[in-house]
Design a protein around this motif. Structure first.
Motif, short mmCIF file in Angstrom:
data_model
loop_
_atom_site.label_atom_id
_atom_site.label_comp_id
_atom_site.label_asym_id
_atom_site.label_seq_id
_atom_site.Cartn_x
_atom_site.Cartn_y
_atom_site.Cartn_z
N GLU A 136 -32.88 -4.26 -0.23
CA GLU A 136 -32.81 -3.00 0.51
C GLU A 136 -31.64 -2.13 0.05
OE1 GLU A 136 -32.66 -1.33 5.13
OE2 GLU A 136 -33.22 -3.41 4.72
N GLY A 137 -30.49 -2.75 -0.20
CA GLY A 137 -29.32 -1.99 -0.61
C GLY A 137 -29.51 -1.26 -1.92
N SER A 138 -30.12 -1.92 -2.88
CA SER A 138 -30.35 -1.29 -4.18
C SER A 138 -31.38 -0.18 -4.10
CB SER A 138 -30.79 -2.34 -5.21
OG SER A 138 -31.93 -3.05 -4.76
N VAL A 139 -32.41 -0.37 -3.29
CA VAL A 139 -33.47 0.64 -3.19
C VAL A 139 -33.00 1.89 -2.46
CG1 VAL A 139 -35.71 1.15 -2.12
CG2 VAL A 139 -35.39 -0.98 -3.37
N VAL A 140 -32.42 1.73 -1.27
CA VAL A 140 -32.05 2.91 -0.50
C VAL A 140 -30.92 3.69 -1.15
CG1 VAL A 140 -32.82 1.87 1.68
CG2 VAL A 140 -30.43 1.63 1.00
N SER A 141 -30.09 3.02 -1.95
CA SER A 141 -28.96 3.70 -2.58
C SER A 141 -29.37 4.52 -3.80
CB SER A 141 -27.89 2.68 -2.99
OG SER A 141 -27.40 1.97 -1.88
N HIS A 142 -30.38 4.06 -4.52
CA HIS A 142 -30.67 4.67 -5.83
C HIS A 142 -32.07 5.26 -5.95
CE1 HIS A 142 -26.98 3.36 -7.90
NE2 HIS A 142 -27.07 2.27 -7.17
N PHE A 143 -32.94 5.01 -5.00
CA PHE A 143 -34.34 5.39 -5.18
C PHE A 143 -34.52 6.91 -5.30
CE2 PHE A 143 -38.92 5.48 -3.83
CZ PHE A 143 -39.39 4.70 -4.89
N ALA A 144 -33.80 7.68 -4.49
CA ALA A 144 -33.94 9.13 -4.55
C ALA A 144 -33.49 9.67 -5.91
CB ALA A 144 -33.14 9.79 -3.43
N VAL A 145 -32.38 9.15 -6.44
CA VAL A 145 -31.90 9.58 -7.75
C VAL A 145 -32.86 9.11 -8.85
CG1 VAL A 145 -30.00 9.40 -9.41
CG2 VAL A 145 -29.51 9.56 -6.96
N PHE A 146 -33.36 7.90 -8.74
CA PHE A 146 -34.35 7.39 -9.70
C PHE A 146 -35.58 8.29 -9.77
CE2 PHE A 146 -38.36 4.92 -9.70
CZ PHE A 146 -38.40 4.55 -11.04
N LEU A 147 -36.07 8.70 -8.62
CA LEU A 147 -37.26 9.55 -8.59
C LEU A 147 -37.01 10.93 -9.19
CD1 LEU A 147 -38.53 8.72 -4.98
CD2 LEU A 147 -39.60 8.00 -7.11
N SER A 148 -35.86 11.51 -8.87
CA SER A 148 -35.59 12.87 -9.32
C SER A 148 -35.15 12.94 -10.77
CB SER A 148 -34.51 13.51 -8.43
OG SER A 148 -33.30 12.79 -8.52
N GLU A 149 -34.51 11.89 -11.29
CA GLU A 149 -33.99 11.94 -12.65
C GLU A 149 -34.86 11.16 -13.64
OE1 GLU A 149 -29.89 11.13 -13.08
OE2 GLU A 149 -29.27 12.66 -11.64
N GLN B 166 -28.53 7.88 9.00
CA GLN B 166 -28.03 7.09 7.87
C GLN B 166 -28.87 7.28 6.61
OE1 GLN B 166 -27.83 3.11 9.40
NE2 GLN B 166 -26.14 3.57 10.78
N ASN B 167 -30.16 7.05 6.71
CA ASN B 167 -30.99 7.14 5.52
C ASN B 167 -31.41 8.56 5.20
OD1 ASN B 167 -31.02 4.35 4.84
ND2 ASN B 167 -32.41 3.99 6.54
N GLY B 168 -31.40 9.43 6.21
CA GLY B 168 -31.61 10.84 5.92
C GLY B 168 -30.52 11.38 5.02
N PHE B 169 -29.30 10.91 5.25
CA PHE B 169 -28.19 11.32 4.40
C PHE B 169 -28.36 10.85 2.96
CE2 PHE B 169 -24.04 10.48 2.47
CZ PHE B 169 -23.48 11.75 2.53
N LEU B 170 -28.93 9.66 2.77
CA LEU B 170 -29.13 9.14 1.41
C LEU B 170 -30.05 10.03 0.59
CD1 LEU B 170 -29.49 5.32 2.17
CD2 LEU B 170 -27.51 6.50 1.20
N CYS B 171 -30.96 10.74 1.25
CA CYS B 171 -31.85 11.66 0.53
C CYS B 171 -31.09 12.87 0.00
CB CYS B 171 -32.96 12.14 1.46
SG CYS B 171 -34.11 10.85 1.90
N LEU B 172 -29.90 13.09 0.50
CA LEU B 172 -29.09 14.22 0.05
C LEU B 172 -28.20 13.86 -1.12
CD1 LEU B 172 -28.03 15.60 3.57
CD2 LEU B 172 -29.94 16.33 2.14
N LEU B 173 -28.21 12.61 -1.54
CA LEU B 173 -27.34 12.19 -2.64
C LEU B 173 -27.59 12.95 -3.95
CD1 LEU B 173 -27.06 8.31 -2.11
CD2 LEU B 173 -25.32 10.06 -1.72
N PRO B 174 -28.84 13.31 -4.29
CA PRO B 174 -29.00 14.14 -5.50
C PRO B 174 -28.24 15.46 -5.41
CG PRO B 174 -31.11 13.16 -4.89
CD PRO B 174 -30.14 12.86 -3.78
N PHE B 175 -28.19 16.08 -4.23
CA PHE B 175 -27.44 17.32 -4.04
C PHE B 175 -25.94 17.06 -4.14
CE2 PHE B 175 -31.44 17.72 -1.77
CZ PHE B 175 -31.91 18.96 -2.18
#
Length: 427
Positions: free
Chosen positions: A256-269, A35-44
Motif C-alpha cells: 500500500e505504501g509504495s502504491v499510494v505514494s507513487h501511483f499518481a506520478v507513475f500515471l502522469s509521467e 490523506q489520500n486526496g492530498f497524495l493526488c496533488l503530488l504531481p502539482f
C-alpha cells in the motif's frame, strides 16, 4: 410479552449498531479524503518544488515516522479512552495540519508537518477499528470492518476525483485548505453525534456490543485502568499466532505504501496521462479497494472463518501478480486507457482492499479487551513497510528513469514474503 420485549430490544440494538457505524464511516471518509486526496496533488507539488521521485517518497516516509512510532501507544490510549474522544483528536489533528500545508513555503516544511499529520492517523485507525469491533456481531465482524474500511476509500476516491480539478482551477494550496475545513467540521460533528448507549446482550442472539461497553462499563474501566501498558503488550506478544499476523502486516504495508505514494506520478509521467485522467485512474484504485474491503471481508467470514490465513494468502498473491503486470506495461508501445483503468481496479482490490480481512484476524485473536493495543502493534509493522517502501520504490525508479524495476522488484518481494509466512500455515 417477553418475545415482544426481546424483538424490541433487537431493533434498538440494530439501530444503535447502524448509527454507530454511520458516524465511524463518515469520520473515516473525511480521513481518506484528507490523506489520500492530498497524495493526488503530488504531481502539482513536484512541479512547484522541482522534486525527484525519491524526494516524493520522503512525504510518505515523514508521515509514517510518527504514525509508526506511536502506533502501540495510541492503541493503548484508545483502549482506555474509547473511540469517541480519539476520533475527535485524530480528525482534528489532521485538519489543523492540512491548514498549514496550504501555506507551506517549502517542501522541507511540508515534510515536517507530515510528521504531525501522522499523529492524527496514528490515533484515528485504532479508534475506528476499536469502535467497529466492539459494536459488531462476532459472526459478521470482518464484513462490518470491511464496510468501515471501505468508507476510507470512498473518501480517497472523492479526493482523487475532485482535488486535481480544484488544483487546476484554484491551485493545490486552495484545494488543501478546502479539505482541511471539511475535516475539522467532520471532527466536530462526529464528536457531537457519536452514539453512547449501554446494551445488555446476554439474552440477545444479535450479539451487538455497545460502542463504549468495554470502556464505560464499570468492570472494564477498572480493568483498563489497572492493567498497565507493559502487561497489555506482554499479553499480546505471548500470543504467537497474533504476533505472526502482526509481522505479516509488513507485506501489506509495503504494497500500500509504495502504491499510494507513487501511483499518481507513475500515471502522469511514465504513462503520459494528463493530471485529470491520472486522478481518475488513481480514484479507480480506491474503487477496487472498496470492493476488496467488503468482498474480502465477506469471503473471510463465509469461507475462511476457521482458516483466515488462506484468505490473506490469496490477497497477497493478487497484489504480487498486479505489481508484476504493471512492470510489463513498459514493453508495450501504446497502452489502452481502458486496460489501465481495469488494472488500477485490480491493483486496488489487493493493495488497498486487504485491511478489512486482516484486522478481523487481529481483533479475533486479541479479543475485545486488547483490540486497541493489538491493532497498534499490527500497525507498527504495517507502517514500517509503509515507511520504507516509498523511498525504495522511488530510488529504483530514479535509477532506471521510470518505475519498471520498482514494480518488478516489489512484485517478487511480495510474492516471496507471502509464501514464507502464509503458504506453510505458520499462522
Amino acid at each position: 410479552m417477553v418475545l415482544l420485549a426481546k424483538e424490541e430490544q433487537q431493533k434498538k440494538d440494530y439501530s444503535f449498531l447502524l448509527r454507530t457505524l454511520l458516524i465511524i464511516s463518515l469520520s473515516y471518509i473525511a480521513t481518506g479524503l484528507s490523506q489520500n486526496g492530498f497524495l493526488c496533488l503530488l504531481p502539482f507539488i513536484r512541479e512547484e518544488f522541482d522534486l525527484t521521485r525519491v524526494r516524493i517518497g520522503y512525504y510518505s516516509t515523514s508521515f509514517f515516522i510518527s504514525a509508526t512510532l506511536l502506533a502501540i501507544f495510541s492503541g493503548n490510549i484508545v483502549d482506555k479512552l474509547g473511540p469517541k474522544k480519539n476520533i475527535l483528536v485524530g480528525i482534528g489533528c489532521t485538519g489543523i495540519v492540512l491548514l498549514f500545508y496550504g501555506i507551506s513555503p517549502s517542501y522541507q516544511i511540508l515534510l515536517i508537518l507530515a510528521i504531525f499529520a501522522g499523529l492524527g492517523w496514528s490515533i484515528m485507525t485504532p479508534a475506528v477499528i476499536k469502535g467497529t469491533v466492539i459494536v459488531s456481531p462476532s459472526e459478521k465482524e470482518a464484513f462490518f470492518l470491511g464496510i468501515v474500511q471501505a468508507s476510507y476509500n470512498v473518501g480517497s476516491l472523492a479526493g482523487a476525483s475532485l482535488l486535481p480539478l480544484l488544483a487546476i482551477n484554484l491551485g493545490w494550496r486552495m484545494s488543501v485548505q478546502t479539505i482541511a475545513a471539511f475535516a475539522l467540521l467532520t471532527a466536530l460533528l462526529a464528536y457531537i453525534f457519536y452514539p453512547v448507549q449501554k446494551v445488555n446482550n446476554k439474552d440477545n442472539n444479535i450479539n451487538v456490543r455497545d460502542t463504549v461497553a468495554i470502556l464505560e462499563s464499570e468492570n472494564h474501566v477498572e480493568e483498563a485502568k489497572t492493567l498497565s501498558f507493559k502487561d497489555s503488550l506482554l499479553t499480546i506478544l505471548k500470543n504467537k499466532s497474533l504476533f505472526r499476523i502482526c509481522i505479516l502486516g509488513i507485506l501489506f504495508g509495503v504494497s500500500e505504501g509504495s502504491v499510494v505514494s507513487h501511483f499518481a506520478v507513475f500515471l502522469s509521467e511514465d504513462l503520459s496521462l494528463n493530471p485529470v485522467i491520472a486522478g481518475f485512474c488513481f480514484g479507480t484504485l480506491y474503487v477496487g479497494g472498496i470492493i476488496g474491503l467488503i468482498g474480502w471481508g465477506w469471503i473471510s467470514d463465509h469461507f475462511f472463518k476457521k482458516k483466515r490465513q488462506i484468505g490473506l494468502f490469496i490477497i497477497s498473491l493478487v497484489i504480487g501478480v498486479m505489481f508484476l503486470l504493471f512492470s510489463f506495461y513498459f514493453n508495450t508501445p501504446s497502452i489502452n486507457p481502458f486496460l489501465i483503468i481495469v488494472s488500477s481496479l485490480l491493483l486496488g482490490l489487493g493493495s488497498i482492499g486487504w485491511s478489512g480481512a486482516y484486522f478481523a484476524v487481529v481483533g479475533e485473536l486479541a479479543g475485545e479487551r486488547h483490540a486497541g493495543i493489538a491493532t497498534g502493534l499490527a500497525l507498527v509493522f504495517i507502517r514500517t513497510g509503509m515507511l520504507l517502501a516509498p523511498i525504495g520504490f522511488g530510488y529504483l525508479a530514479d535509477l532506471k528513469g521510470n518505475y519498471q524495476y520498482s514494480w518488478l522488484f516489489f512484485s517478487l518481494l511480495i510474492i516471496a514474503f507471502s509464501y514464507l509466512f502464509l503458504s506453510r500455515k505458520r499462522i
